[in-house]
Design a protein around this motif. Structure first.
Motif, short mmCIF file in Angstrom:
data_model
loop_
_atom_site.label_atom_id
_atom_site.label_comp_id
_atom_site.label_asym_id
_atom_site.label_seq_id
_atom_site.Cartn_x
_atom_site.Cartn_y
_atom_site.Cartn_z
N ASP A 1 0.92 -1.12 -0.02
CA ASP A 1 0.16 -0.08 -0.09
C ASP A 1 0.87 1.20 0.24
O ASP A 1 2.12 1.09 0.19
N GLU A 2 0.36 2.27 0.09
CA GLU A 2 0.95 3.56 0.10
C GLU A 2 2.06 3.64 1.32
O GLU A 2 3.24 4.12 0.89
N ASP B 1 6.26 4.07 0.67
CA ASP B 1 7.09 5.00 1.19
C ASP B 1 8.06 4.57 2.13
O ASP B 1 9.29 5.51 2.40
N ARG C 1 9.60 6.69 -5.24
CA ARG C 1 9.04 5.56 -5.78
C ARG C 1 9.20 5.40 -7.11
O ARG C 1 9.20 6.28 -8.11
N ILE D 1 -0.81 1.81 -7.44
CA ILE D 1 -0.83 2.65 -5.98
C ILE D 1 -0.40 3.95 -6.50
O ILE D 1 0.80 4.35 -6.63
N GLY D 2 -1.22 4.94 -6.69
CA GLY D 2 -0.83 6.35 -7.06
C GLY D 2 0.01 6.18 -8.51
O GLY D 2 -0.68 5.40 -9.30
#
Length: 228
Positions: A135-136, A140, A146, A163-164
């Motif tokens: 996930d985010e 991170d 990223r 994811i994004g």
């Protein structure tokens, strides 16, 4: 540009041949492998020759490392037997191929930042990363910047997540699927759109199981019929 993505071949040459044909049919420009070229099945030199012939770029997996060095104590008895048997079968050329494999691939391909690892960015060989763990927050934690595309192996279970602006992919296993689908898995990524197409293909499981039983624990071959 389209790239093929494969993982966890585990010395299953009949499966790899079918997958390479599938990639050729889809006109991929290059193919990346997320490790575990060998281990479990009885065609290690043939698999390595096929990868070299088709210019497949691979990283090292935990079974590859086990074949090159002492087998880890955490391996199952069957995995240990397969690694020890494989070590004795490798030609000098195959051994050199495995020794040349990097731990990760981190580079720009056709304008996209691509990161390939077998396990995880924290533990490249041994940590399992499942789809529901990505996930985010995980991205991170792993990356200061990223990548556009992150590729995992090791679990033998395919997933893809957006994811994004990052696409995260595990193509599943060529040589020993574990998602109750016995067909070999691979993926194709269009780097322009970061779209992913996933595929499953049949191969001659019976031939692999029969050959496995000549040298290695028969249950390693039997599990292929169930995809586990």
């Amino acid at each position: 540009m389209k790239i093929g993505v494969i993982s966890d071949i585990h010395a299953n040459a009949p499966a790899l041949r079918v997958v390479l044909d599938g990639l050729a049919d889809r006109d991929v420009d290059q193919t990346l492998c997320a490790g575990d070229v060998v281990g479990y099945y009885p065609f290690p030199n043939e698999v390595i020759s096929l990868l070299a012939e088709h210019d497949v770029r691979s990283i090292v997996g935990n079974h590859d490392a086990a074949v090159l060095d002492e087998t880890p104590s955490g391996f199952s008895i069957d995995a240990k037997r397969a690694a020890d048997w494989t070590r004795r079968q490798l030609t000098p050329e195959s051994n050199a191929f495995l020794e040349s494999l990097p731990m990760t691939i981190e580079e720009t391909i056709d304008g996209r930042e691509v990161y390939v690892v077998h396990g995880s960015p924290e533990d490249p060989l041994n940590e399992y990363i499942w789809g529901d763990e990505v996930d985010e927050r995980a991205l991170d934690y792993w990356f200061d910047n990223r990548p556009d595309l992150v590729i995992f192996g090791h679990t033998h279970r395919p997933f893809v997540k957006e994811i994004g602006s990052t696409t995260v992919l595990n193509p599943g296993s060529v040589g020993q699927p574990r998602d109750r689908n016995p067909r070999s898995a691979f993926a194709v990524v269009d780097l322009k759109s970061l779209s992913v197409d996933r595929y499953r293909v049949d191969y001659d499981i019976e031939a692999v199981a029969d050959e496995t039983g000549k040298y290695l624990p028969r249950k390693l071959g039997d599990r292929l019929y169930e995809g586990r």
